[in-house]
Write a protein that holds these residues in place. Sequence first.
Motif, short mmCIF file in Angstrom:
data_model
loop_
_atom_site.label_atom_id
_atom_site.label_comp_id
_atom_site.label_asym_id
_atom_site.label_seq_id
_atom_site.Cartn_x
_atom_site.Cartn_y
_atom_site.Cartn_z
N VAL A 97 0.86 -1.18 0.00
CA VAL A 97 0.00 0.00 0.00
C VAL A 97 0.90 1.23 0.00
O VAL A 97 2.04 1.17 0.47
CB VAL A 97 -0.95 0.00 1.23
N ALA A 98 0.40 2.30 -0.56
CA ALA A 98 1.10 3.58 -0.49
C ALA A 98 0.30 4.50 0.42
O ALA A 98 -0.91 4.30 0.60
CB ALA A 98 1.23 4.19 -1.89
N GLY A 99 0.97 5.47 0.98
CA GLY A 99 0.25 6.40 1.83
C GLY A 99 1.14 7.38 2.54
O GLY A 99 2.36 7.41 2.35
N GLN A 100 0.50 8.19 3.33
CA GLN A 100 1.17 9.13 4.23
C GLN A 100 0.84 8.63 5.64
O GLN A 100 -0.06 9.14 6.29
CB GLN A 100 0.67 10.55 3.96
N ALA A 120 6.44 6.35 -7.14
CA ALA A 120 7.34 7.19 -6.34
C ALA A 120 6.81 8.61 -6.25
O ALA A 120 7.55 9.57 -6.41
CB ALA A 120 8.74 7.17 -6.95
N GLU A 121 5.52 8.76 -5.98
CA GLU A 121 4.94 10.09 -5.89
C GLU A 121 5.49 10.82 -4.67
O GLU A 121 5.47 10.29 -3.55
CB GLU A 121 3.42 9.97 -5.78
N PRO A 122 6.01 12.05 -4.87
CA PRO A 122 6.54 12.80 -3.73
C PRO A 122 5.47 12.98 -2.65
O PRO A 122 4.30 13.19 -2.94
CB PRO A 122 6.92 14.15 -4.35
N GLY A 123 5.89 12.88 -1.41
CA GLY A 123 4.97 13.04 -0.29
C GLY A 123 4.31 11.75 0.15
O GLY A 123 3.56 11.74 1.12
N PHE A 124 4.60 10.65 -0.54
CA PHE A 124 4.03 9.35 -0.20
C PHE A 124 5.14 8.35 0.07
O PHE A 124 6.24 8.46 -0.46
CB PHE A 124 3.14 8.81 -1.33
N GLY A 125 4.81 7.36 0.89
CA GLY A 125 5.69 6.24 1.12
C GLY A 125 4.96 4.97 0.72
O GLY A 125 3.78 5.00 0.36
N LYS A 126 5.67 3.86 0.76
CA LYS A 126 5.07 2.56 0.45
C LYS A 126 5.40 1.59 1.58
O LYS A 126 6.48 1.64 2.16
CB LYS A 126 5.63 1.98 -0.86
N ILE A 127 4.45 0.71 1.87
CA ILE A 127 4.66 -0.38 2.82
C ILE A 127 4.57 -1.68 2.04
O ILE A 127 3.64 -1.88 1.26
CB ILE A 127 3.58 -0.40 3.93
#
Length: 193
Positions: A97-100, A120-127
């Motif tokens: 999942v991606a998210g903040q 790799a959208e700026p401001g988001f991370g991935k788990i």
Amino acid sequence: MLADRFAPRYDVLQARHLLVEAPVERTYSALRSLDFTEIGGGLVNLAFWARGLPERWKNRHHRMPRVPTRLTFDDLVTGSEWAILGERPGSEIVLGVAGQFWKPVVVWRRVEPDRFIDFAEPGFGKIVLSLSAAPYGGTHTLLTYDARVILGDGWSRAKFWVYWTTVSPFIRAIQTATLRTIARHAEAAEPKA
């Protein structure tokens, strides 16, 4: 591990292991049929309760969504932003999942498996979450819960590290409780004739 395909490089890796007194086939069957609503315990229940506070506060004037009475892997990917990225049946399942996640009310983003590696959208991370079962001798299984976090930019990385300093002990408790729940079901299952 299949998780290496989706998170070959990561900013955080936290893995927990448990030796299960059941063969790998029974253990993986228990893993794959895991009901996440059964995972609990003092620290785990506190972690889920505390993590939900900001969202409950935000929605205090609205009807809260129904709490599921059952939540399997298939339920999770049907009713949320999580996606099954891959599975080696009998051995490993990987979700992502991606998210903040560092925000009080998490902003989630579903990313389909074929786009996950490149997202790799700026401001988001991935788990990337992996649960795996490997034979350990003839009658035991090494059960592993591997959680990896990939952060796309320095600003997200800085925010995440502040968050991670607080939550990592709770994540460890959730990982341990998850492994124990799977082991309990695997060890209690009747051997196949």
